[in-house]
Design a protein around this motif. Structure first.
Motif, short mmCIF file in Angstrom:
data_model
loop_
_atom_site.label_atom_id
_atom_site.label_comp_id
_atom_site.label_asym_id
_atom_site.label_seq_id
_atom_site.Cartn_x
_atom_site.Cartn_y
_atom_site.Cartn_z
N LEU A 670 0.84 -1.20 0.00
CA LEU A 670 0.00 0.00 0.00
C LEU A 670 0.88 1.25 0.00
CD1 LEU A 670 -2.71 -1.17 2.55
CD2 LEU A 670 -2.61 -1.51 0.08
N ARG A 671 1.12 1.79 -1.18
CA ARG A 671 1.96 2.97 -1.35
C ARG A 671 1.31 3.90 -2.38
NH1 ARG A 671 7.73 1.23 0.17
NH2 ARG A 671 7.43 -0.89 0.89
N PRO A 672 1.71 5.17 -2.42
CA PRO A 672 1.11 6.09 -3.40
C PRO A 672 1.42 5.66 -4.83
CG PRO A 672 2.42 7.27 -1.75
CD PRO A 672 2.73 5.83 -1.58
N PHE A 673 0.64 6.16 -5.77
CA PHE A 673 1.00 5.95 -7.18
C PHE A 673 1.29 7.26 -7.89
CE2 PHE A 673 -3.67 5.89 -7.06
CZ PHE A 673 -4.01 6.79 -8.05
N LEU A 674 1.30 8.37 -7.14
CA LEU A 674 1.75 9.65 -7.69
C LEU A 674 2.87 10.16 -6.80
CD1 LEU A 674 1.46 12.01 -9.69
CD2 LEU A 674 -0.19 13.02 -8.09
N TYR A 675 4.07 10.26 -7.37
CA TYR A 675 5.26 10.63 -6.61
C TYR A 675 5.91 11.88 -7.20
CZ TYR A 675 5.75 6.04 -4.23
OH TYR A 675 5.57 4.93 -3.45
N ASN A 676 6.69 12.57 -6.38
CA ASN A 676 7.68 13.50 -6.89
C ASN A 676 8.87 12.65 -7.30
OD1 ASN A 676 9.80 15.26 -7.32
ND2 ASN A 676 9.29 16.60 -5.62
N THR A 677 9.02 12.43 -8.57
CA THR A 677 10.00 11.45 -9.06
C THR A 677 11.44 11.95 -8.96
OG1 THR A 677 9.74 12.25 -11.33
CG2 THR A 677 8.32 10.44 -10.62
N GLN A 678 11.64 13.20 -8.53
CA GLN A 678 13.00 13.71 -8.39
C GLN A 678 13.66 13.23 -7.09
OE1 GLN A 678 14.33 15.43 -11.00
NE2 GLN A 678 12.33 14.88 -11.86
N TRP A 679 12.88 12.91 -6.08
CA TRP A 679 13.41 12.46 -4.80
C TRP A 679 14.56 13.38 -4.35
CZ3 TRP A 679 11.12 8.12 -2.50
CH2 TRP A 679 10.30 7.35 -3.32
N SER A 680 14.38 14.67 -4.44
CA SER A 680 15.50 15.61 -4.30
C SER A 680 16.18 15.54 -2.93
CB SER A 680 15.01 17.04 -4.58
OG SER A 680 13.89 17.35 -3.77
N TRP A 681 15.39 15.53 -1.88
CA TRP A 681 15.99 15.50 -0.54
C TRP A 681 16.73 14.18 -0.33
CZ3 TRP A 681 15.43 19.30 3.39
CH2 TRP A 681 16.01 18.96 4.61
N GLN A 682 16.05 13.07 -0.68
CA GLN A 682 16.65 11.75 -0.47
C GLN A 682 17.94 11.58 -1.27
OE1 GLN A 682 13.51 12.51 -1.23
NE2 GLN A 682 12.01 11.12 -0.29
N PHE A 683 17.90 12.01 -2.54
CA PHE A 683 19.09 11.83 -3.38
C PHE A 683 20.23 12.73 -2.92
CE2 PHE A 683 16.69 10.16 -7.40
CZ PHE A 683 16.30 9.06 -6.66
N ARG A 684 19.93 13.91 -2.37
CA ARG A 684 20.99 14.76 -1.82
C ARG A 684 21.70 14.08 -0.65
NH1 ARG A 684 17.56 19.20 -2.32
NH2 ARG A 684 17.24 19.30 -0.06
N CYS A 685 20.93 13.39 0.16
CA CYS A 685 21.52 12.65 1.28
C CYS A 685 22.48 11.57 0.77
CB CYS A 685 20.44 12.01 2.14
SG CYS A 685 19.46 13.18 3.10
N ILE A 686 22.07 10.89 -0.30
CA ILE A 686 22.95 9.87 -0.88
C ILE A 686 24.21 10.51 -1.45
CG2 ILE A 686 23.15 8.19 -2.76
CD1 ILE A 686 20.19 7.56 -2.38
N ASP A 687 24.05 11.59 -2.20
CA ASP A 687 25.20 12.26 -2.81
C ASP A 687 26.16 12.77 -1.75
OD1 ASP A 687 24.19 11.76 -5.31
OD2 ASP A 687 23.22 13.73 -5.50
N SER A 688 25.63 13.28 -0.67
CA SER A 688 26.48 13.76 0.41
C SER A 688 27.30 12.63 1.01
CB SER A 688 25.61 14.42 1.49
OG SER A 688 26.38 14.79 2.60
N GLN A 689 26.65 11.48 1.18
CA GLN A 689 27.36 10.34 1.75
C GLN A 689 28.43 9.83 0.80
OE1 GLN A 689 26.75 9.32 4.92
NE2 GLN A 689 28.56 8.04 4.70
N VAL A 690 28.13 9.80 -0.49
CA VAL A 690 29.13 9.38 -1.49
C VAL A 690 30.34 10.30 -1.45
CG1 VAL A 690 29.58 9.16 -3.96
CG2 VAL A 690 27.46 8.25 -3.01
N SER A 691 30.11 11.61 -1.38
CA SER A 691 31.22 12.58 -1.33
C SER A 691 32.10 12.34 -0.11
CB SER A 691 30.66 14.01 -1.30
OG SER A 691 29.94 14.28 -2.48
N LYS A 692 31.48 12.06 1.04
CA LYS A 692 32.26 11.80 2.25
C LYS A 692 33.11 10.54 2.10
CE LYS A 692 29.02 13.98 5.48
NZ LYS A 692 28.06 13.75 6.60
N MET A 693 32.51 9.50 1.53
CA MET A 693 33.24 8.25 1.37
C MET A 693 34.38 8.38 0.39
SD MET A 693 30.06 5.55 1.40
CE MET A 693 31.13 4.11 1.47
N GLU A 694 34.14 9.11 -0.69
CA GLU A 694 35.21 9.31 -1.67
C GLU A 694 36.34 10.14 -1.07
OE1 GLU A 694 33.17 11.03 -4.97
OE2 GLU A 694 32.65 9.07 -5.86
N ALA A 695 35.99 11.12 -0.23
CA ALA A 695 37.02 11.95 0.42
C ALA A 695 37.86 11.11 1.37
CB ALA A 695 36.36 13.10 1.17
#
Length: 706
Positions: A670-695
């Motif tokens: 049971l989940r929505p079927f209309l999303y903000n497909t950019q996932w902007s906040w969530q993807f920023r969190c991932i990108d931030s973590q990737v940057s830290k790991m690469e550093a």
């Protein structure tokens, strides 16, 4: 006074709201139990009305008809001299409860409501029922007049109680109560209850049976006792298949095992067991007054004995080793039994499958072939109900199926729908498999229909779309693929409705879908294409499991055509060929492999992971194959595909439930079927973590930071 008791538990193929059929099967199970010497008969959950009534539980008709059936059961000579335990909904103080009604010789001994409700996965019991919130509490229940006329009772006990017969004590659990950390059997065992009963409606899921068996064994290995487990079987009218597995255990050992997949509508398991074995086992284990503040159960006294006075010569049942099916066998048997129930109860004359020659549609074809094997085997074993049903399906009262391949030809039509983008290899694979299973096979070309539809578009707009390979845009490319896919759906339903008419035969065919669970997860199919069907037997099975299943079918059914199916790369064949060869593959289109999708699906549904937590898990799980940035790319790509295509789940074909990461929108996921497909906040969190790991892994960046 004797010491050995003979007990019976059942698996019954009940059907929601089929009160005539349900009472017939209940009476048959009681008759069989009595013929085997049983003094107690346990049936599955809500067996009178069927477990899958859903919002019909709100209707007063459902409650009324259940009491009408109960009246007939109480009045039947078949139910005399045996304690009968049946399931039905009961309203008490204007509250609906999921109950056991236990009766003996036209007297109701106890109405025991369910105290813990199932509300996970496919279960929504809180929608229709309330749990009994007061353990070890009993009230008076005022019986309807129709029941009073039979029993002579005005009121009966209603609540959490146990039965004390002249020789033992019996306590009841209902389905999910066994799964709960504080199962009622724990306190009942400490209170001296020797026989536990559990009436369930537990549905099949791949690799689940061992969990159920281990719970039953564990329930009696801790403090001893006898445990009876009853379960619904068959298709109750929904996406679920209840897989039986009735069992009897004593002191941690299984002594009676029912079948997991069977076309028998009624199966009764009995065992003769020695109560002194329970008492000896408990001698040094159970000291309830030393455990905690002790509160005994309310006891309903029953002037009836389960044992015989001279039973010393009765042999007791010995422990057995449970025989589990492999996952490949489960795929072969579970969906096949589900298809048979659906077919015989739908009033249709067979199935039609768009057979592409790929893994998915070939797997569906093999499941139908397995169904035909099961039907022929059941008829050979003397199952008169299966024979009656198959004669009704084929509209021939003298027909007796003997050869699965011949039966497949009567029940199953396969259709290869070629286009200019189809390869000769897929056409040949579909034709060869159809020949080996014996299906009635049709091969046709859809190009004329596709050109006709595109011609209408050209007449209106003056524009002619082109494939990407011919210089067209992505929008044109996708639209041209979807036209082909949707034309196949239209033709599938046309032939399903009229192909038997064209042959002078009666009836229509059910259209089978063949989209696997991983494709549904990403929405990698066209909405309203040939994945849109009446039912889908593989919609809950992963691509990985389907490949293993096909290997099993090569050995089990000698379907050698499947070898070339497994060797070919999965493809939709909707884009132009290159030098006569397929240029489009599923994994390339999806941007990830099917094995990766299975992992992601389990993390999303079972582990409840959003984008960021999924990334955090996968960087460890895939560290040998992918860098953090590659993992991030895959996670973001999946969630974009998932959210863009989630709307497709609202129209997906009803599918057999087999995996607990299914994206079925009906009631499991049971989940929505209309999303903000950019996932902007969530993807920023991932990108931030990737940057830290690469550093952290780059010495130059670390030095600059210092």
């Amino acid at each position: 006074m004797g010491r050995k008791v003979t007990l019976a538990t059942c698996s019954i193929n009940q059907w929601a709201l089929d009160f005539d059929g349900n009472i017939t099967r209940i009476l048959k199970s009681i008759e069989i139990a009595k013929s085997k010497g049983a003094k107690y008969r346990l049936g599955p959950e809500l067996e009178i009305c069927g477990y899958g009534c859903a919002d019909h539980f709100y209707e007063s008709d459902t409650l009324l008809h259940c009491f009408q059936v109960l009246k007939e059961l109480l009045d039947s000579p078949v139910t005399q001299d045996i304690i009968c335990d049946v399931g039905m909904p009961v309203m008490h103080h204007n509250v609906r409860y999921n109950c056991r009604v236990i009766f003996l010789n036209k007297k109701i001994l106890l109405i025991r409501p369910k105290m813990l409700l199932a509300n996970d996965g496919n279960n929504r019991e809180f929608r229709w029922f309330s749990p009994l919130s007061r353990p070890r509490h009993v009230e008076e229940y005022f019986l309807p007049r129709m029941i009073q006329d039979v029993t002579g009772q005005g009121t009966v006990p209603f609540g959490d109680a146990v039965l004390s017969t002249t020789d033992t004590c019996i306590g009841t659990e209902i389905c999910v109560e066994l799964w709960n950390p504080r199962s009622p059997h724990v306190d009942m065992g400490l209170d001296g209850v020797e026989i536990f009963t559990n009436s369930s409606a537990s549905y099949h899921q791949l690799r689940k049976a061992d969990h159920r068996v281990n719970l039953v064994k564990s329930a009696t290995i801790k403090s001893g006792g006898i445990y009876l487990f009853a379960n619904q079987k068959g298709c109750d009218g929904d996406r679920l298949y209840y897989d039986g597995c009735a069992m009897i255990a004593i002191n941690g050992d299984i002594v009676g095992q029912g079948t997991q997949f069977s076309l028998e509508d009624v199966e009764v398991i009995t065992a003769t067991l020695d109560l002194e074995d329970v008492r000896s086992y408990r001698g040094e284990r159970c000291h309830p007054y030393l455990e905690y503040e002790y509160k005994p159960s309310y006891r309903v006294k029953v002037d009836f004995s389960l044992s015989e006075s001279q039973d010393i010569y009765f042999p007791s049942h010995e422990p057995i080793e449970w025989q589990f099916h492999t996952p490949e066998e489960e795929i072969s048997l579970g969906p096949a039994c589900w298809l048979w129930d659906y077919l015989r109860r739908s009033g249709q004359a067979g199935f039609l499958l768009p057979l592409s020659g790929g893994v998915d549609s070939s797997s569906t074809a093999c499941i139908v072939f397995s169904m035909c094997h099961l039907v022929c085997e059941a008829v050979r074993n003397g199952n008169t109900q299966v024979l009656k049903d198959v004669q009704q399906v084929v509209n021939n009262c003298t027909y007796t199926p003997e050869d699965p391949k011949e039966l497949c030809g009567r029940l199953f039509t396969t259709c290869y729908m070629a286009s200019e983008n189809s390869s000769e290899d897929t056409r040949n694979r579909a034709k060869e498999l159809a020949a080996q299973i014996g299906s009635t096979h049709i091969s046709l070309n859809i190009d004329m229909a596709v050109k006709g539809i595109l011609g209408i578009f050209y007449m209106v707009t003056g524009k002619k779309p082109e494939f990407r390979a011919n210089g067209g845009s992505s929008r044109e490319n996708l639209a041209l693929q979807n036209v082909q896919a949707r034309v196949r759906m239209i033709l599938a339903y046309l032939f399903a409705q009229l192909s038997l008419w064209a042959q002078g035969r009666l009836g229509g065919l059910l259209v089978l879908g063949s989209a696997n669970v991983d494709e549904c997860l990403t929405g990698y199919f066209t909405k309203y294409d040939c994945s849109s069907a009446d039912i889908n037997p593989i919609g809950g099975v992963s691509k990985t499991d389907l490949k293993s299943f096909l290997q099993y079918c090569v050995a089990r059914f000698q379907l050698t055509a499947l070898r070339s199916v497994m060797a070919a790369p999965p493809t939709a064949e909707l884009e132009p060929l290159m030098d006569g060869q397929v240029s489009q593959t599923d994994e390339s289109d999806m941007g990830m492999t099917y094995s990766e999708l299975s992992v992601i699906g389990r993390l999303r549904k079972i582990s409840k992971c959003g984008p960021y937590s999924m990334f955090c898990k996968l960087i460890h799980m895939w560290k040998e194959a992918c860098s953090p940035s590659q993992v991030a790319t895959k996670v973001k790509h999946f969630f974009q595909m998932y959210s863009v295509n989630r709307h497709k789940m609202t129209t997906v074909t009803p599918a057999y439930h087999a995996e607990n990461y299914s994206p079925d929108d009906n009631r499991f996921d049971l989940r929505p079927f209309l999303y903000n497909t950019q996932w902007s906040w969530q993807f920023r969190c991932i990108d931030s973590q990737v940057s830290k790991m690469e550093a952290e892994n780059d010495p130059n960046l670390q030095y600059a930071h210092n």
